[in-house]
Design a protein around this motif. Structure first.
Motif, mmCIF file in Angstrom:
data_model
loop_
_atom_site.group_PDB
_atom_site.id
_atom_site.type_symbol
_atom_site.label_atom_id
_atom_site.label_comp_id
_atom_site.label_asym_id
_atom_site.label_seq_id
_atom_site.Cartn_x
_atom_site.Cartn_y
_atom_site.Cartn_z
ATOM 1 N N LYS A 267 0.971 -1.207 -0.038
ATOM 2 C CA LYS A 267 -0.125 -0.038 0.029
ATOM 3 C C LYS A 267 0.814 1.432 -0.067
ATOM 4 C CE LYS A 267 -4.001 -2.100 2.261
ATOM 5 N NZ LYS A 267 -4.709 -1.931 3.329
ATOM 6 N N ARG A 268 1.826 1.278 0.658
ATOM 7 C CA ARG A 268 2.709 2.347 0.965
ATOM 8 C C ARG A 268 3.599 2.689 -0.502
ATOM 9 N NH1 ARG A 268 2.980 0.893 6.409
ATOM 10 N NH2 ARG A 268 4.377 -0.616 6.033
ATOM 11 N N ILE A 269 4.143 1.763 -0.939
ATOM 12 C CA ILE A 269 4.757 2.096 -2.150
ATOM 13 C C ILE A 269 3.988 2.195 -3.615
ATOM 14 C CG2 ILE A 269 6.758 0.482 -1.525
ATOM 15 C CD1 ILE A 269 5.744 -1.452 -3.766
ATOM 16 N N GLY A 270 2.562 1.794 -3.350
ATOM 17 C CA GLY A 270 1.537 1.951 -4.513
ATOM 18 C C GLY A 270 1.313 3.451 -4.588
ATOM 19 N N ILE A 271 1.470 4.128 -3.534
ATOM 20 C CA ILE A 271 1.310 5.662 -3.754
ATOM 21 C C ILE A 271 2.122 6.438 -5.003
ATOM 22 C CG2 ILE A 271 1.645 7.957 -2.480
ATOM 23 C CD1 ILE A 271 1.241 6.250 0.207
ATOM 24 N N MET A 272 3.104 5.663 -5.290
ATOM 25 C CA MET A 272 4.014 6.335 -6.366
ATOM 26 C C MET A 272 3.915 5.842 -7.632
ATOM 27 S SD MET A 272 5.594 8.457 -4.373
ATOM 28 C CE MET A 272 6.953 9.091 -5.641
ATOM 29 N N PHE A 273 2.675 4.862 -7.682
ATOM 30 C CA PHE A 273 2.212 4.410 -9.262
ATOM 31 C C PHE A 273 1.874 5.585 -10.104
ATOM 32 C CE2 PHE A 273 1.354 0.022 -7.415
ATOM 33 C CZ PHE A 273 2.690 -0.466 -7.807
ATOM 34 N N GLU A 274 2.373 5.557 -11.414
ATOM 35 C CA GLU A 274 1.846 6.379 -12.436
ATOM 36 C C GLU A 274 0.728 5.876 -13.069
ATOM 37 O OE1 GLU A 274 4.783 9.632 -14.380
ATOM 38 O OE2 GLU A 274 5.557 7.466 -14.699
ATOM 39 N N LYS A 275 -0.141 6.590 -13.529
ATOM 40 C CA LYS A 275 -1.404 6.114 -14.271
ATOM 41 C C LYS A 275 -0.873 5.099 -15.620
ATOM 42 C CE LYS A 275 -5.736 7.590 -16.531
ATOM 43 N NZ LYS A 275 -6.516 8.558 -17.071
ATOM 44 N N GLY A 276 -1.496 3.891 -15.502
ATOM 45 C CA GLY A 276 -1.206 2.985 -16.607
ATOM 46 C C GLY A 276 0.012 2.066 -16.397
ATOM 47 N N SER A 277 0.742 2.261 -15.154
ATOM 48 C CA SER A 277 1.743 1.491 -14.939
ATOM 49 C C SER A 277 1.636 1.099 -13.175
ATOM 50 C CB SER A 277 2.958 2.226 -14.907
ATOM 51 O OG SER A 277 4.055 1.661 -14.316
ATOM 52 N N GLU A 278 1.767 -0.326 -13.102
ATOM 53 C CA GLU A 278 1.396 -0.651 -11.523
ATOM 54 C C GLU A 278 2.533 -1.863 -11.511
ATOM 55 O OE1 GLU A 278 -1.849 -4.191 -12.096
ATOM 56 O OE2 GLU A 278 -2.398 -2.407 -11.030
ATOM 57 N N GLY A 287 16.869 -13.567 3.968
ATOM 58 C CA GLY A 287 16.212 -12.649 5.304
ATOM 59 C C GLY A 287 15.627 -11.467 4.863
ATOM 60 N N VAL A 288 15.681 -10.945 3.660
ATOM 61 C CA VAL A 288 14.896 -9.603 3.241
ATOM 62 C C VAL A 288 14.356 -9.526 2.066
ATOM 63 C CG1 VAL A 288 15.510 -7.118 2.896
ATOM 64 C CG2 VAL A 288 16.914 -8.459 4.516
ATOM 65 N N LEU A 289 13.363 -9.265 2.107
ATOM 66 C CA LEU A 289 12.390 -8.857 0.751
ATOM 67 C C LEU A 289 12.421 -7.171 0.495
ATOM 68 C CD1 LEU A 289 10.724 -9.675 -1.675
ATOM 69 C CD2 LEU A 289 8.785 -9.510 -0.332
ATOM 70 N N ASN A 290 13.004 -6.753 -0.623
ATOM 71 C CA ASN A 290 12.878 -5.350 -0.699
ATOM 72 C C ASN A 290 11.724 -5.250 -2.068
ATOM 73 O OD1 ASN A 290 13.354 -2.864 -3.039
ATOM 74 N ND2 ASN A 290 14.400 -2.458 -1.005
ATOM 75 N N ILE A 291 10.857 -4.334 -1.812
ATOM 76 C CA ILE A 291 9.655 -4.062 -2.821
ATOM 77 C C ILE A 291 9.781 -2.728 -3.036
ATOM 78 C CG2 ILE A 291 7.265 -4.113 -2.925
ATOM 79 C CD1 ILE A 291 7.060 -5.847 -0.076
ATOM 80 N N LEU A 318 6.397 -7.923 -10.943
ATOM 81 C CA LEU A 318 5.079 -8.449 -10.897
ATOM 82 C C LEU A 318 3.919 -7.227 -11.147
ATOM 83 C CD1 LEU A 318 5.444 -10.874 -7.837
ATOM 84 C CD2 LEU A 318 4.965 -11.365 -10.232
ATOM 85 N N SER A 319 2.664 -7.536 -11.202
ATOM 86 C CA SER A 319 1.714 -6.674 -11.527
ATOM 87 C C SER A 319 1.130 -6.364 -10.178
ATOM 88 C CB SER A 319 0.398 -6.967 -12.316
ATOM 89 O OG SER A 319 -0.642 -6.486 -12.134
ATOM 90 N N TYR A 320 1.051 -5.205 -9.718
ATOM 91 C CA TYR A 320 0.489 -4.981 -8.530
ATOM 92 C C TYR A 320 -0.942 -5.474 -8.159
ATOM 93 C CZ TYR A 320 -1.364 -2.052 -4.459
ATOM 94 O OH TYR A 320 -1.888 -1.545 -3.250
ATOM 95 N N SER A 321 -1.790 -5.379 -9.238
ATOM 96 C CA SER A 321 -3.204 -5.753 -8.696
ATOM 97 C C SER A 321 -3.237 -7.439 -8.901
ATOM 98 C CB SER A 321 -4.153 -5.270 -9.880
ATOM 99 O OG SER A 321 -3.646 -5.827 -11.246
ATOM 100 N N HIS A 322 -2.275 -7.948 -9.555
ATOM 101 C CA HIS A 322 -2.277 -9.403 -9.427
ATOM 102 C C HIS A 322 -1.860 -9.975 -8.084
ATOM 103 C CE1 HIS A 322 -1.818 -9.942 -14.361
ATOM 104 N NE2 HIS A 322 -2.989 -9.320 -13.690
ATOM 105 N N VAL A 323 -0.722 -9.122 -7.412
ATOM 106 C CA VAL A 323 -0.658 -9.410 -6.010
ATOM 107 C C VAL A 323 -1.661 -9.098 -5.036
ATOM 108 C CG1 VAL A 323 1.169 -9.363 -4.210
ATOM 109 C CG2 VAL A 323 1.701 -9.671 -6.761
ATOM 110 N N SER A 324 -2.028 -7.868 -5.033
ATOM 111 C CA SER A 324 -2.871 -7.168 -4.121
ATOM 112 C C SER A 324 -4.067 -7.853 -3.763
ATOM 113 C CB SER A 324 -2.899 -5.866 -4.175
ATOM 114 O OG SER A 324 -3.430 -5.351 -5.465
ATOM 115 N N GLU A 325 -4.753 -7.958 -5.300
ATOM 116 C CA GLU A 325 -6.113 -8.840 -5.094
ATOM 117 C C GLU A 325 -6.237 -10.095 -4.359
ATOM 118 O OE1 GLU A 325 -8.097 -6.138 -8.966
ATOM 119 O OE2 GLU A 325 -7.534 -8.265 -9.161
ATOM 120 N N PRO A 326 -5.551 -11.085 -4.712
ATOM 121 C CA PRO A 326 -5.600 -12.229 -4.117
ATOM 122 C C PRO A 326 -5.009 -12.039 -2.546
ATOM 123 C CG PRO A 326 -3.788 -12.347 -5.672
ATOM 124 C CD PRO A 326 -4.663 -11.191 -6.071
#
Length: 367
Positions: A267-278, A287-291, A318-326
């Motif tokens: 949710k926090r990184i999604g703030i920076m999406f431009e229209k048409g790009s996710e 030990g670490v995942l960077n998103i 990955l596509s943001y919606s393909h991850v966030s929706e499920p």
């Protein structure tokens, strides 16, 4: 036709008919509902010629009969009326609605009931029962992954089928796939079907989690019964693709993250999406995942969260919606991503494993 009814009881049913009716043109019969009063029972029917709805409620019938009434205006009248008893009186094409507790009266014109689309209750349909909670969960796990591409009409619904003794629901838009299965009672059988999402959304919204939902698939129709409601829908004609070929096996790599940590970071990184790009970029290290989001004219964002992984460093697009929706439908503390190659299908599932999972195709990081 003349009857009296309790405002709150009828309003609840009329709100459901509004979910069915798509046509708001007042001169179209499909913008109206059919009301039939007999034997102190009011039968209510709504249809958009694809999805049908029938319910019955008790009323005090003074004069039996049948008529149509414009659904949108009828609901507005009921919504603005005080709770209590209301009189419905139809003479020729004029319908008068009068409250008893207030001196309020409204009149609507009706269209002849003979013009209403002909559909009947499913009296001879072979139904089978599924626990309501299970069926609603199956809808939640699959409905968001259908295609909205009308050119691929056979992907615009959820596929119902039987696998051994399990009821399977699966959906795909060709870039992702969602799968859920539940055990059936012995002896149940039904033909495969592609079910439009509209009827599934109606069930999801209006069915209780308690008891069973009865399903029947026959003559290119799906029938659904629960409580005093009966929904039916035409099925989508076409051949659903062989989804089993899409589901990867022998997955070599996996990493695990806490669901809440991952969802909050998205949710926090999604703030920076431009229209048409996710596009999101996942950089996995021990030990670490960077998103992160790709660099753009407005900037970028990234966040690190703990991750259970002990392999070589890897990066996935990955596509943001393909991850966030499920992710919204997964009911577990942790989630696992599994894959074999960075360019092939990736599996997302709860940990521990359950009877559902989600498949998504990665996005090229160089684009």
């Amino acid at each position: 036709m003349k009857f009296t009814f309790d405002r709150d009881s009828l309003l609840k049913e009329i709100m459901i008919t509004q979910e069915i009716i798509a046509n708001k043109n007042p001169i179209s019969i499909l913008s109206s509902i059919l009301l039939t009063a007999e034997n102190n029972t009011l039968t209510i029917k709504a249809s958009d010629q694809m999805v049908n709805f029938i319910t019955k409620i008790p009323v005090d019938v003074v004069e039996e009969g049948s008529t149509t009434v414009l659904c949108d205006k009828f609901m507005s009248i009921l919504s603005s009326s005080p709770s209590g008893e209301i009189e419905f009186d139809q003479q020729d094409i004029k319908v008068t609605i009068k409250t008893f507790s207030k001196k309020y009266k409204a009149q609507l014109k009706s269209i002849a009931s003979e013009k209403f689309p002909d559909f009947n209750a499913a009296n001879d349909v072979p139904f089978f029962d599924v626990p309501a909670k299970d069926f609603k969960e199956m809808i939640q796990q699959t409905i968001f992954a259908v295609s909205d591409n009308k050119q691929k009409y056979f992907l615009t619904g959820v596929h119902f089928c039987k696998k051994d003794d399990n009821f399977v629901m699966v959906s795909t838009d060709s870039k992702r796939l969602s799968y859920c299965e539940k055990l059936l009672a012995p002896g149940i059988d039904f033909p495969p079907a592609i079910v439009p999402t509209k009827i599934l959304r109606c069930v999801l919204k209006n069915a209780s989690d308690e008891g069973n939902i009865s399903l029947g698939i026959v003559d290119n129709m799906l029938f659904v019964r629960f409580g005093n409601y009966e929904f039916s829908s035409k099925l989508i004609d076409g051949q659903f693709p062989n989804y089993q070929k899409v589901i990867p096996d022998n997955l070599q790599y996996s990493f695990q993250v806490n669901k809440d940590d991952f969802e909050s970071a998205l949710k926090r990184i999604g703030i920076m999406f431009e229209k048409g790009s996710e596009k999101i970029i996942l950089r996995i290290a021990p030990g670490v995942l960077n998103i992160s989001t790709p660099e753009s004219e407005i900037g970028t964002a990234d966040e690190e969260i703990p991750c259970r992984y002990d392999g070589e460093e890897l990066s996935l697009g990955l596509s943001y919606s393909h991850v966030s929706e499920p992710l919204k439908t997964i009911d577990s503390e942790n989630i696992v991503f599994e894959f074999t190659e960075l360019t092939k299908a990736i599996k997302m599932r709860p940990e521990p494993e359950a009877d559902y999972f989600h498949i998504m195709m990665p996005i090229n990081l160089t684009n």
